[in-house]
Design an enzyme around this catalytic site. Structure first.
Site, PDB file in Angstrom:
ATOM      1  N   HIS A  91       5.519 -60.834 100.243  1.00 58.07           N
ATOM      2  CA  HIS A  91       4.781 -60.750  98.985  1.00 58.07           C
ATOM      3  C   HIS A  91       3.331 -61.123  99.296  1.00 58.07           C
ATOM      4  CE1 HIS A  91       8.722 -60.717  97.225  1.00 58.07           C
ATOM      5  NE2 HIS A  91       8.303 -60.868  95.997  1.00 58.07           N
ATOM      6  N   GLU A 135      -0.008 -60.575  94.947  1.00 61.93           N
ATOM      7  CA  GLU A 135       0.598 -60.575  93.596  1.00 61.93           C
ATOM      8  C   GLU A 135      -0.297 -61.450  92.711  1.00 61.93           C
ATOM      9  OE1 GLU A 135       4.387 -62.608  93.269  1.00 61.93           O
ATOM     10  OE2 GLU A 135       4.872 -61.653  91.342  1.00 61.93           O
TER      11      GLU A 135
HETATM   12  N1  ADE Z   1      10.705 -64.798  93.766  1.00 60.55           N
HETATM   13  C1  ADE Z   1      11.317 -64.040  92.847  1.00 60.55           C
HETATM   14  N2  ADE Z   1      10.441 -63.237  92.240  1.00 60.55           N
HETATM   15  C2  ADE Z   1       9.229 -63.476  92.797  1.00 60.55           C
HETATM   16  C3  ADE Z   1       7.928 -62.961  92.601  1.00 60.55           C
HETATM   17  N3  ADE Z   1       7.658 -62.029  91.696  1.00 60.55           N
HETATM   18  N4  ADE Z   1       6.935 -63.460  93.356  1.00 60.55           N
HETATM   19  C4  ADE Z   1       7.171 -64.409  94.240  1.00 60.55           C
HETATM   20  N5  ADE Z   1       8.369 -64.929  94.461  1.00 60.55           N
HETATM   21  C5  ADE Z   1       9.402 -64.470  93.749  1.00 60.55           C
HETATM   22 ZN    ZN Z   2       9.244 -60.222  94.234  1.00 59.84          ZN
END
Ligand code: ADE
Ligand code: ZN
Length: 339
Positions: free
Chosen positions: A199, A202
């Protein structure tokens, strides 16, 4: 006249799910059933109460509730039931291939052995493969708010399962926990032959996307929205056909995008990015992959061609072998031609 874009066309469009946290598919009904089965107290009186608590202001306010909800998962059977419920649901959304995340540390930290989690999930996966003729890969995600040593411990616990896992991921609280914190753990996972995703972008800055590429050497970026703030990075991602697994309903629920009507998914495609649409944590964010596709298509007035490109990108971004990939692309083309 081009063929109209209907909800039915979008729902049944063959697609791959590449960004789904299995713990985030825990529906309130199953949460209650498991709480009763395992005699775990939960701070809610009813399913409606649980849903009412799902109002988030950022990633952390969601994560606090998501980790608390996972406390009802205790036995192999619980993890199997969770997985089966998810696959039964998305079999109705045109999903023919899924690469899903699980967060082992969420469970090992409350005393549930890694083997219980993995055995339960694989039991559910094996059932789903047989029942829905779906292919499935499991990705082990490290929690980035924990130290890298903890990721190494988890990696050691995963040793007996490594040949069944397809990759590792990186999730949880992004800001303040940059990808570089996990440089050595990702190098070890890469050396073990696992695919790598993280990730990035975000909530965290574009710099974290750079780090995921340059330090972790990821094969795929989860989310990646904030890469749009850095034109040189956008050019690099486009040139390298780096997949971004974008989750529109999640982005709105966690207030990274103010409303779906302002979601940048079509801007990403226009910039030449290999963006795809996924669900993240559907039980918490108001919809599975089909709903993410349908709602985004409606809100952004996407063309049929754009929707098909997003589905095509989901296969191109997968970790499938070339032959299986080409089979899925052929099925997609046949579906589009017929519809
Ligand atoms: N764990 C579950 N969903 C998540 C997200 N959107 N961003 C980071 N960690 C997560
Ligand atoms: Zn995620």
């Amino acid at each position: 006249m081009p063929a109209p874009l209907t909800d039915a066309f979008i729902t049944n469009l063959p697609k791959a799910e590449l960004h789904l946290h299995i713990e985030g598919s825990l529906e309130p009904e199953l949460m209650f059933a498991l709480a009763a089965r395992n005699k775990v107290a939960i701070p809610f009186a009813s399913v409606e109460d649980v849903r009412a608590a799902y109002s988030f202001t950022n990633l952390q306010t969601f994560l606090d509730i998501y980790y608390a909800g996972a406390a009802v998962l205790k036995t192999e059977e619980d993890f199997r039931d969770l997985a089966v419920a998810y696959f039964d649901r998305v079999a109705m959304d045109g999903v023919v291939h899924a690469e899903i995340f699980f967060d082992p540390q969420t469970h090992t930290h409350r005393g549930i052995p890694f083997d219980v989690v993995a055995a339960g999930l694989f039991a559910g996966i094996d059932e789903a493969k047989a029942k829905h003729n779906m292919s499935v890969g499991l990705i082990m995600s490290f929690l980035r708010h924990l130290p890298e040593e903890d990721a190494f411990e988890t990696f050691a616990q995963a040793e007996p399962w490594l040949d069944r896992l397809i990759g590792v991921g990186l999730d949880s609280s992004e800001v303040g926990n940059p990808p570089s914190k996990f440089a050595r753990a990702f190098a070890a996972a890469g050396d073990a032959g696992l695919m790598l995703c993280a990730h990035a972008g975000e909530e965290g800055p574009a710099e974290y996307v750079h780090e995921a590429l340059d330090v972790l050497h990821v094969d795929r970026i989860d989310h990646g929205n904030r890469a749009l703030e850095d034109p040189a990075l956008v050019a690099r991602l486009a040139r390298d056909a780096m997949t971004l697994t974008v989750c529109p309903l999640s982005n709105v629920a966690l207030r990274n995008v103010d409303r779906l009507e302002n979601h940048p998914i079509d801007r990403m495609l226009d910039l030449g990015l290999r963006a795809t649409i996924h669900s993240d944590d559907p039980a918490y964010f108001g919809g599975y992959i089909g709903e993410n596709f349908r709602a985004t298509a409606a809100a952004r007035n996407l063309s049929r061609e754009q929707v098909v490109t997003l589905a095509r990108n989901s296969f191109l971004g997968s970790f499938l072998d070339d032959e299986t990939l080409s089979g899925h692309l052929a099925s997609l083309d046949a579906y589009v031609k017929a519809g």
